[in-house]
Design an enzyme around this catalytic site. Structure first.
Site, PDB file in Angstrom:
ATOM      1  N   LYS A 183       4.955 -10.590 -11.193  1.00 19.99           N
ATOM      2  CA  LYS A 183       6.262 -11.199 -11.512  1.00 19.99           C
ATOM      3  C   LYS A 183       6.773 -11.801 -10.209  1.00 19.99           C
ATOM      4  O   LYS A 183       7.331 -11.114  -9.366  1.00 19.99           O
ATOM      5  CB  LYS A 183       7.222 -10.124 -12.024  1.00 19.99           C
ATOM      6  CG  LYS A 183       8.311 -10.614 -12.938  1.00 19.99           C
ATOM      7  CD  LYS A 183       9.214 -11.692 -12.399  1.00 19.99           C
ATOM      8  CE  LYS A 183      10.327 -11.162 -11.518  1.00 19.99           C
ATOM      9  NZ  LYS A 183      11.059 -12.259 -10.812  1.00 19.99           N
ATOM     10  N   GLU A 258       8.423  -2.559   0.145  1.00 15.48           N
ATOM     11  CA  GLU A 258       8.604  -3.260   1.421  1.00 15.48           C
ATOM     12  C   GLU A 258       9.939  -3.974   1.320  1.00 15.48           C
ATOM     13  O   GLU A 258      10.090  -4.918   0.541  1.00 15.48           O
ATOM     14  CB  GLU A 258       7.442  -4.220   1.644  1.00 15.48           C
ATOM     15  CG  GLU A 258       6.131  -3.446   1.696  1.00 15.48           C
ATOM     16  CD  GLU A 258       4.925  -4.260   2.131  1.00 15.48           C
ATOM     17  OE1 GLU A 258       4.977  -5.490   2.086  1.00 15.48           O
ATOM     18  OE2 GLU A 258       3.923  -3.638   2.517  1.00 15.48           O
ATOM     19  N   CYS A 292      11.280 -11.091   6.754  1.00 20.35           N
ATOM     20  CA  CYS A 292      11.733  -9.696   6.718  1.00 20.35           C
ATOM     21  C   CYS A 292      11.697  -9.064   8.105  1.00 20.35           C
ATOM     22  O   CYS A 292      12.541  -8.257   8.454  1.00 20.35           O
ATOM     23  CB  CYS A 292      10.876  -8.883   5.756  1.00 20.35           C
ATOM     24  SG  CYS A 292       9.125  -8.956   6.134  1.00 20.35           S
ATOM     25  N   GLU A 390      21.689  -7.597   6.808  1.00 18.16           N
ATOM     26  CA  GLU A 390      20.612  -8.590   6.816  1.00 18.16           C
ATOM     27  C   GLU A 390      21.167  -9.932   6.319  1.00 18.16           C
ATOM     28  O   GLU A 390      21.709 -10.013   5.219  1.00 18.16           O
ATOM     29  CB  GLU A 390      19.471  -8.136   5.903  1.00 18.16           C
ATOM     30  CG  GLU A 390      18.283  -9.078   5.962  1.00 18.16           C
ATOM     31  CD  GLU A 390      17.147  -8.695   5.010  1.00 18.16           C
ATOM     32  OE1 GLU A 390      17.427  -8.335   3.863  1.00 18.16           O
ATOM     33  OE2 GLU A 390      15.977  -8.756   5.448  1.00 18.16           O
TER      34      GLU A 390
HETATM   35  P1  NAD Z   1      15.182  -9.550  -4.344  1.00 15.40           P
HETATM   36  O1  NAD Z   1      15.212  -8.079  -4.193  1.00 15.40           O
HETATM   37  O2  NAD Z   1      16.417 -10.240  -4.806  1.00 15.40           O
HETATM   38  O3  NAD Z   1      14.035  -9.996  -5.358  1.00 15.40           O
HETATM   39  C1  NAD Z   1      12.680  -9.656  -5.156  1.00 15.40           C
HETATM   40  C2  NAD Z   1      11.957  -9.643  -6.484  1.00 15.40           C
HETATM   41  O4  NAD Z   1      12.487  -8.581  -7.277  1.00 15.40           O
HETATM   42  C3  NAD Z   1      12.147 -10.924  -7.316  1.00 15.40           C
HETATM   43  O5  NAD Z   1      10.941 -11.224  -7.964  1.00 15.40           O
HETATM   44  C4  NAD Z   1      13.218 -10.515  -8.313  1.00 15.40           C
HETATM   45  O6  NAD Z   1      13.180 -11.262  -9.503  1.00 15.40           O
HETATM   46  C5  NAD Z   1      12.839  -9.067  -8.562  1.00 15.40           C
HETATM   47  N1  NAD Z   1      13.933  -8.225  -9.081  1.00 15.40           N
HETATM   48  C6  NAD Z   1      15.267  -8.357  -8.859  1.00 15.40           C
HETATM   49  N2  NAD Z   1      15.935  -7.380  -9.515  1.00 15.40           N
HETATM   50  C7  NAD Z   1      15.015  -6.627 -10.162  1.00 15.40           C
HETATM   51  C8  NAD Z   1      15.090  -5.469 -11.000  1.00 15.40           C
HETATM   52  N3  NAD Z   1      16.257  -4.890 -11.305  1.00 15.40           N
HETATM   53  N4  NAD Z   1      13.929  -4.944 -11.468  1.00 15.40           N
HETATM   54  C9  NAD Z   1      12.738  -5.504 -11.158  1.00 15.40           C
HETATM   55  N5  NAD Z   1      12.604  -6.603 -10.389  1.00 15.40           N
HETATM   56  C10 NAD Z   1      13.732  -7.161  -9.877  1.00 15.40           C
HETATM   57  O7  NAD Z   1      14.700 -10.122  -2.947  1.00 15.40           O
HETATM   58  P2  NAD Z   1      14.573 -11.641  -2.508  1.00 15.40           P
HETATM   59  O8  NAD Z   1      15.951 -12.173  -2.274  1.00 15.40           O
HETATM   60  O9  NAD Z   1      13.646 -12.339  -3.432  1.00 15.40           O
HETATM   61  O10 NAD Z   1      13.798 -11.503  -1.114  1.00 15.40           O
HETATM   62  C11 NAD Z   1      14.432 -11.314   0.110  1.00 15.40           C
HETATM   63  C12 NAD Z   1      14.358  -9.863   0.531  1.00 15.40           C
HETATM   64  O11 NAD Z   1      13.000  -9.451   0.599  1.00 15.40           O
HETATM   65  C13 NAD Z   1      14.927  -9.621   1.914  1.00 15.40           C
HETATM   66  O12 NAD Z   1      15.697  -8.455   1.901  1.00 15.40           O
HETATM   67  C14 NAD Z   1      13.684  -9.428   2.771  1.00 15.40           C
HETATM   68  O13 NAD Z   1      13.870  -8.680   3.950  1.00 15.40           O
HETATM   69  C15 NAD Z   1      12.769  -8.747   1.809  1.00 15.40           C
HETATM   70  N6  NAD Z   1      11.371  -8.878   2.238  1.00 15.40           N
HETATM   71  C16 NAD Z   1      10.746  -7.765   2.723  1.00 15.40           C
HETATM   72  C17 NAD Z   1       9.440  -7.857   3.183  1.00 15.40           C
HETATM   73  C18 NAD Z   1       8.739  -6.640   3.726  1.00 15.40           C
HETATM   74  O14 NAD Z   1       7.523  -6.677   3.810  1.00 15.40           O
HETATM   75  N7  NAD Z   1       9.433  -5.587   4.089  1.00 15.40           N
HETATM   76  C19 NAD Z   1       8.762  -9.069   3.130  1.00 15.40           C
HETATM   77  C20 NAD Z   1       9.431 -10.182   2.625  1.00 15.40           C
HETATM   78  C21 NAD Z   1      10.746 -10.070   2.172  1.00 15.40           C
END
Ligand code: NAD
Length: 500
Positions: A183, A258, A292, A390
């Site tokens: 997804k 992550e 991230c 962040e």
């Molecule tokens: P997000 O949490 O908004 O979304 C990530 C994914 O989760 C998307 O596919 C979204 O549709 C899905 N999602 C959202 N709510 C959900 C739910 N209730 N149940 C299941 N799936 C759900 O994050 P984002 O804005 O897409 O990405 C940015 C974030 O990701 C930042 O906080 C960044 O630091 C983090 N990130 C972390 C790493 C790491 O390796 N630690 C790497 C890249 C990004």
């Protein structure tokens, strides 16, 4: 400004279930925007629970009927290498599409596409090289470990480097013999469909890879809650991780998380200042700051503080912001207007919390699109929101310190613990600091260069569990211990001590 549109861009982005591109059962769609113009360039099928049901059922059939989970590792590896070859062969096209969808500078998107190929090569080789665990007690016992793929893996990914982060989950999941439902993030669904064709051509059996586009609260939530999905690998925001954690708990699912970060880069007075300035600039402004592991808090030892600020701000002002498709661009357009608004709101907060040295808004020459000038705030107090939260954009907070203890307190005085960067020529100090800092990954006098065998993950609110190398294979497999007695047969009986 000239608006670059790649050739043969799809206007409809579909799911891929059981070897077929399909619409949502409900027919629902969502809009996908180009971050340079914010025009709606495509609509994507918006998955609901019934689409997830179909995808999980296909993945479960493919898992239960084989041949993928039972294939010899070297046969799986051959397919994974063909996937890597295909990714490499079309890296320029992948980078072009990724840049169009995310707004990331094209040169950096190309690097990410190549990393995606490397992820497949690495896990292909690893699964073959992985020696079976075998433990012998001479004359008494042989113990061995059966590694069994866990089943249908649910993979949920963010938008910041979509294709590469998908490869980071797909490669080890497939290498382990799992079947998958991916997804991807709703802001950037474009490149995920390419996996379907690449996998098909490489010979991945039907049903092993399934893709459902959609929003987190519908498609993502249904995947997390599906009873036939025993494990979820999630990358995204810490708050989303908390929700998913709670939902996984209901079925006691395996989870890897992550999450977000606000990583410190600590520059001591004895550091190689040129190297530290180069790397701390790249560390927060590359990938548009949507990284991230961005070193988005820079802690600088007082004797070099003013010199650091002067040189750093001058360099930040010279970063080339512009059309992400232009190879000269260093910072492109942020992914989506919603995210742009969030980053801009932090820029305004920062103006009340720190001393603005560079940036502070949209570049004058870029009136449209989600452009933010590299923004530098100095003298930021540790309780400031721009120090604690962040931002995930091209914004950095710089704070002075006087002692190693104070630097450590500042570095650790925050809920996140993903990465830390330490700049000093005193190796004892560097290793001591690394030992004490709350971070899953530490870079000493370097930035983000990482061998794929090492663990990747964070502590505190930055993650749960580590992936990378064997740890990824451990996550996607069950390890069943089998114990055999050889020589004299031991039967356990009351009154006699059974051997451990
Ligand atoms: P997000 O949490 O908004 O979304 C990530 C994914 O989760 C998307 O596919 C979204 O549709 C899905 N999602 C959202 N709510 C959900 C739910 N209730 N149940 C299941 N799936 C759900 O994050 P984002 O804005 O897409 O990405 C940015 C974030 O990701 C930042 O906080 C960044 O630091 C983090 N990130 C972390 C790493 C790491 O390796 N630690 C790497 C890249 C990004």
């Amino acid at each position: 400004m000239a608006h670059y549109i790649p050739e043969n861009l799809p206007t409809r982005i579909l799911h891929y279930i059981d070897g077929e591109f399909v619409e949502s059962v409900s027919g629902e769609t969502f809009d996908v925007l180009d971050p340079v113009s914010n025009e709606n360039y495509a609509t994507a099928a918006s998955g609901q629970s019934e689409d997830i049901d179909l995808a999980v059922a296909a993945a479960k059939r493919a898992f239960d009927s084989g041949p993928w989970p039972t294939m010899l590792p070297r046969a799986r590896a051959r397919i994974l290498h063909r996937i890597a070859d295909a990714v490499e062969a079309q890296d320029a096209r992948l980078a072009e599409l990724e840049t169009f969808d995310t707004g990331l500078p094209i040169t950096q998107a190309l690097g990410q596409a190549q990393r995606a190929a490397e992820n497949f090569r690495f896990f292909a080789d690893l699964i073959v090289a992985q020696s079976d665990d075998l433990y012998k007690v001479p004359g008494r016992q042989v113990n061995y470990v059966n590694r069994k793929p866990k089943g249908v893996a649910g993979l949920i990914t963010p938008w910041n480097t979509p294709f590469m982060l998908e490869s980071w989950k797909l490669a080890p999941a497939l290498a382990s013999g799992c079947t998958v439902v991916l997804k991807p993030a709703e802001f950037t669904p474009l490149s995920a469909s390419l996996w379907a064709t690449i996998f098909e051509e490489a010979g991945l059996p039907k049903g092993v890879f399934n893709l459902v586009n959609g929003l987190g609260e519908s498609a993502g939530d249904a995947l997390v809650k599906h009873p036939d999905v025993p494990l979820i690998s999630f990358t995204g925001e810490s708050s989303t991780g908390q929700t998913i954690f709670a939902n996984c708990a209901v079925n006691l699912k395996g989870m890897s998380m992550e999450l977000g970060g606000k990583s410190p880069a600590v520059v001591f007075a004895d550091a190689d200042l040129d190297g530290a300035i180069d790397s701390t600039l790249f560390g927060v402004f590359s990938l548009n700051g949507e990284r991230c592991t961005a070193g988005s808090r820079i802690l600088v030892e007082r004797p070099i503080y003013e010199e650091f600020l002067e040189r750093y701000a001058a360099r930040a002002k010279n970063i080339v912001v512009g059309d992400p498709h232009d190879p000269k661009t260093e910072v492109g357009a942020l992914v989506h207007p919603e995210h742009y608004d969030k980053v801009m709101s932090y820029v305004e907060i920062g103006k009340t919390e720190g001393r603005l040295l560079a940036g502070g808004g949209r570049p004058d020459n870029l009136p449209d699109g989600n452009y933010v000038s590299p923004t530098v705030f100095a003298d930021v107090a540790p309780d400031a929101r721009i120090f604690q939260e962040e931002i995930f954009g091209p914004v950095v907070a710089i704070t002075p310190f006087d002692t190693d203890e104070e630097a450590l307190e500042l570095a650790n005085g925050i809920r996140y613990g993903l990465a830390a960067y330490i700049w000093t020529t005193d190796l004892t100090r560097a290793h001591n600091f690394a030992q004490s800092v709350d971070a899953g990954m530490v870079w000493l006098n370097s930035h983000n260069v990482r061998d794929l065998r090492t663990p990747f993950g964070g502590v505190k609110a930055s993650g749960l569990g580590h992936e990378g190398g064997y740890r990824s294979i451990d996550f996607y497999t069950d390890q069943q211990a089998v114990h055999i007695t050889i020589g004299e047969v031991h039967t356990a009986r009351f009154g006699a001590n059974a051997p451990d």
